[in-house]
Design a protein around this motif. Structure first.
Motif, short mmCIF file in Angstrom:
data_model
loop_
_atom_site.label_atom_id
_atom_site.label_comp_id
_atom_site.label_asym_id
_atom_site.label_seq_id
_atom_site.Cartn_x
_atom_site.Cartn_y
_atom_site.Cartn_z
N LEU A 196 0.83 -1.20 0.00
CA LEU A 196 0.00 0.00 0.00
C LEU A 196 0.88 1.26 0.00
N PRO A 197 0.72 2.15 -0.97
CA PRO A 197 1.50 3.39 -0.96
C PRO A 197 1.21 4.21 0.29
N PRO A 198 2.22 4.82 0.89
CA PRO A 198 2.04 5.51 2.17
C PRO A 198 1.06 6.67 2.11
N GLU A 199 0.87 7.28 0.93
CA GLU A 199 -0.04 8.43 0.85
C GLU A 199 -1.50 8.04 1.05
N PHE A 200 -1.80 6.74 1.03
CA PHE A 200 -3.17 6.29 1.27
C PHE A 200 -3.40 5.93 2.75
N VAL A 201 -2.36 5.77 3.52
CA VAL A 201 -2.49 5.30 4.90
C VAL A 201 -3.00 6.43 5.79
N ARG A 202 -4.12 6.17 6.48
CA ARG A 202 -4.71 7.19 7.34
C ARG A 202 -4.01 7.21 8.70
N PRO A 203 -4.04 8.36 9.39
CA PRO A 203 -3.56 8.39 10.77
C PRO A 203 -4.35 7.41 11.64
N GLU A 204 -3.76 6.99 12.73
CA GLU A 204 -4.38 5.98 13.59
C GLU A 204 -5.80 6.35 13.98
N HIS A 205 -6.05 7.62 14.34
CA HIS A 205 -7.37 8.01 14.83
C HIS A 205 -8.42 8.08 13.72
#
Length: 336
Positions: free
Chosen positions: A18-27
């Motif tokens: 998964l490209p990092p720009e798609f990863v949401r913050p934990e909250h």
């Protein structure tokens, strides 16, 4: 029509990680924030064939800002045909879809697009879409309507006819729930028989290798007056209430109705715009077909005069901002 669309669909088909720009913050991640209690609340389901349909819509608009309707009069085969042509459009080769590419830089926001190139500076969302006006005729540019698949135009025109009737009926019932004449909302938003603008969107959420880390759409309220949505049977729509995110369960044959910003403002806060988001699946493609009911561009965003009379103050003051200006500010995240 525009440059090359970098689609999530194409990315998903060749993705290793998964490209990092798609990863949401934990909250913001769906697994961490979705309510998983033993007895989760369910959004209301309104049977439009029953005498209490209007009062149940009003209650749902006040408490949730969202409800599902059954026995709504939209034929199942009309919905199925709308879904067929949407599925088949996204199954076309990329070069065919590319013929209808959006060009937001030049002001062309209709057509085929993706979050990949338009979420500059933000976390990207896991979705592609097709978007165009379907009513009134003066607002429709068939250049944004695909030639393929077969029957695309006919399916959208047939569905549009039912949406014009259904949305008018919902607006009438919500108007009456405010103590206004049945036609008050439509008259305010439309200013005449053809003033309401209906925009059809097809959302495409391909399978994602790590769905617990992404969102198909970030939390938002719809800037329009009303949204009517049909989805496939892959779950993903969630609504926020009392600080918790709840799944909207799939009800076969139902249509989902969202209250948008303009009804919340016109009602002076008596109805609430639904804060919602979309999640995605690891194995299956999720799709949805929302119709957005927009006021005319020159509509002045404000509470209805009869709802701020006497000792009741206006809860919203947009300094005589038009709906066109309101839309520009919200899309571009500018102060209202």
């Amino acid at each position: 029509m525009a440059g090359v669309v970098q689609s999530v669909q194409a990315l998903a088909s060749s993705l290793g990680a998964l490209p990092p720009e798609f990863v949401r913050p934990e909250h913001e991640r769906p697994r961490a924030t979705t309510f998983r209690g033993a007895s989760p609340l369910q959004i209301p389901v309104v049977d439009m064939s029953l005498p209490d349909a209007g009062s149940r819509m009003v209650e749902a608009a006040r408490e949730w800002g969202i409800f599902q309707v059954v026995n709504h009069g939209v034929p199942a085969d009309t919905v199925a045909e709308l879904q067929r042509v949407g599925r088949e459009f996204f199954a076309l080769p990329q070069e065919e879809k590319q013929r209808y590419a959006m060009d937001p830089a030049s002001g062309k926001t209709e057509g085929y697009g993706s979050s990949v190139q338009r979420s500059t500076g933000d976390r990207k969302i896991w979705s592609d879409n097709l978007f165009h006006a379907i009513s009134p005729p003066a607002a429709v540019n068939h250049g944004f309507w695909p030639d393929k698949p077969r029957g695309y135009r006919e399916a959208n025109e047939a569905y549009c006819g039912h949406m014009r009737r259904l949305t008018r009926e919902v607006l009438e019932r919500l108007s009456a729930g405010l103590g206004l004449e049945k036609g008050a909302m439509a008259e305010a938003f439309a200013g005449g028989d053809d003033g309401l603008v209906l925009m059809q969107k097809v959302n495409f959420y391909p399978p994602c290798p790590q769905p617990e880390l992404v969102l198909g759409f970030a939390p938002h309220t719809d800037l329009c007056a009303l949204t009517v949505l049909v989805a496939n049977d892959v779950p993903g729509l969630q609504v926020s209430k009392d600080g918790h995110w709840y799944d909207v369960e799939h009800v076969p044959g139902a249509l989902i109705v969202n209250v948008g910003d303009q009804i919340e403002i016109l009602s002076n806060g008596r109805y609430r715009a639904a804060l919602h988001r979309a999640t995605v699946s690891k194995e299956k493609t999720r799709m949805s077909w929302p119709v957005f009911v927009h006021p005319r561009r020159e509509y002045i965003v404000a509470p209805h005069p009869r709802l701020v009379a006497g000792e009741i103050p206006a809860k919203y003051d947009y300094k005589a901002k038009t709906f066109e200006d309101y839309t520009y500010c919200k899309i571009n995240k500018l102060p209202q």
